[in-house]
Scaffold this active site. Sequence first.
Site, PDB file in Angstrom:
ATOM      1  N   SER A   1      51.291  36.068  42.202  1.00  0.00           N
ATOM      2  CA  SER A   1      51.256  34.834  42.985  1.00  0.00           C
ATOM      3  C   SER A   1      50.083  33.932  42.629  1.00  0.00           C
ATOM      4  O   SER A   1      50.140  32.726  42.879  1.00  0.00           O
ATOM      5  CB  SER A   1      51.227  35.142  44.487  1.00  0.00           C
ATOM      6  OG  SER A   1      50.083  35.904  44.820  1.00  0.00           O
TER       7      SER A   1
ATOM      8  N   GLY B   1      46.163  33.679  39.992  1.00  0.00           N
ATOM      9  CA  GLY B   1      45.193  34.263  39.089  1.00  0.00           C
ATOM     10  C   GLY B   1      43.793  33.919  39.559  1.00  0.00           C
ATOM     11  O   GLY B   1      43.593  32.971  40.325  1.00  0.00           O
TER      12      GLY B   1
ATOM     13  N   ASP C   1      46.912  45.856  36.100  1.00  0.00           N
ATOM     14  CA  ASP C   1      45.997  45.640  37.224  1.00  0.00           C
ATOM     15  C   ASP C   1      45.853  46.877  38.101  1.00  0.00           C
ATOM     16  O   ASP C   1      44.776  47.134  38.647  1.00  0.00           O
ATOM     17  CB  ASP C   1      46.403  44.417  38.051  1.00  0.00           C
ATOM     18  CG  ASP C   1      47.877  44.386  38.436  1.00  0.00           C
ATOM     19  OD1 ASP C   1      48.570  45.411  38.273  1.00  0.00           O
ATOM     20  OD2 ASP C   1      48.333  43.320  38.904  1.00  0.00           O
TER      21      ASP C   1
ATOM     22  N   THR D   1      51.639  42.184  45.646  1.00  0.00           N
ATOM     23  CA  THR D   1      53.062  41.857  45.622  1.00  0.00           C
ATOM     24  C   THR D   1      53.892  43.137  45.645  1.00  0.00           C
ATOM     25  O   THR D   1      54.919  43.230  46.306  1.00  0.00           O
ATOM     26  CB  THR D   1      53.386  41.005  44.383  1.00  0.00           C
ATOM     27  OG1 THR D   1      52.638  39.796  44.454  1.00  0.00           O
ATOM     28  CG2 THR D   1      54.863  40.678  44.323  1.00  0.00           C
TER      29      THR D   1
ATOM     30  N   ASN E   1      56.270  52.936  42.882  1.00  0.00           N
ATOM     31  CA  ASN E   1      56.264  51.510  43.191  1.00  0.00           C
ATOM     32  C   ASN E   1      57.113  51.294  44.433  1.00  0.00           C
ATOM     33  O   ASN E   1      58.294  51.670  44.450  1.00  0.00           O
ATOM     34  CB  ASN E   1      56.874  50.700  42.045  1.00  0.00           C
ATOM     35  CG  ASN E   1      55.943  50.545  40.874  1.00  0.00           C
ATOM     36  OD1 ASN E   1      55.186  49.599  40.804  1.00  0.00           O
ATOM     37  ND2 ASN E   1      55.995  51.488  39.947  1.00  0.00           N
TER      38      ASN E   1
END
Length: 341
Positions: free
Chosen positions: A13, A15, A230, A252, A289
């Site tokens: 969404s 940076g 990340d 997210t 996930n």
Amino acid sequence: MSSRFAAVDLGASNGRVMVGRVGPGILDLTEVHRFANEPVRVAGTLHWDILALARGVLDGLRAAGPVTSVGVDSWAVDYGLLDASGALLGNPVHYRDARTDGVAERLATRLGPERLYATTGLQQLPFNTLYQLAAAAGTPQLDVARWLLLIPDLVVYWLTGEVGAEVTNASTTQLYDVRRRTWATELMADAGIRPELFPPLREAGSRVAPVLPTLGLPGAPDVVAVGSHDTASAVVGVPASGQSFAYISCGTWSLVGVELDAPVLTEASRQANFTNESGVDGSIRYLRNVMGLWLLQESVRAWGGADLPDLLRRAAAEPAFRSVVDPDDPAFLPPGDMPAR
């Protein structure tokens, strides 16, 4: 004495560029620039606006001032294709694009789900790089491409001119042999993917090259490979040691798991749909996930950018458990009118 380092963190969404000041008894983190990450749908395909992200990265690094080195991380699985001259062949396609619908099932039938898991150790997700490339088979861009670079590796290439693939993000592609810690070239070939598309692997912590002087960044710092997925950087930053801890990395997506010395490739692990992703220093991030803040992000967008603190405050005042929603239902994966769904 202290040193300053710049971290480029690209999320789904937004940076940001952070500056860390590190020295004896010193650890200061300062956000010097934040910018939106707004995908664009063109001719029915959802793309990342990678050039806008590149501009945000450079603006942030200029705002950072002189630093010793720069590291870059981002989300996983998505990639850009370069031709033989190093030019980008179109904007990278977003992993939530519908082009992979049904591809995972077809390819699993062809390659065998047991073989896929035994080689890569990855959770079966419909947007893994393997399925994106299968969906792109026969397209002019893929046919003429010389290099495939995952998103953080693409940014590093633009900063340094050096091609490479950092291991933690490479391990999310479902094209990486998690035991041998190499590209799974036999699997690639059997899937109809050219192994020569994939650049040499590099480990987190290795020096890549100085920033190109033509970029005009102060001090011409070195770019150093970090845990470029990340989640890998998040997990290595968990203030815990040994194996008696678990983590939840919430963005997210939410990543729920543990840190291990070796992958778990049993049939029970495959059936439970756990993933084995490479971590920093040879570790394995054994995790699932699960849907994170994506539902909230898409709902806020559908509501025209509602004030988030007010929205959360009002939601907290509502009676709990009037409805139960399965956030991992496939209906919630693509963009769209999330409140209606």
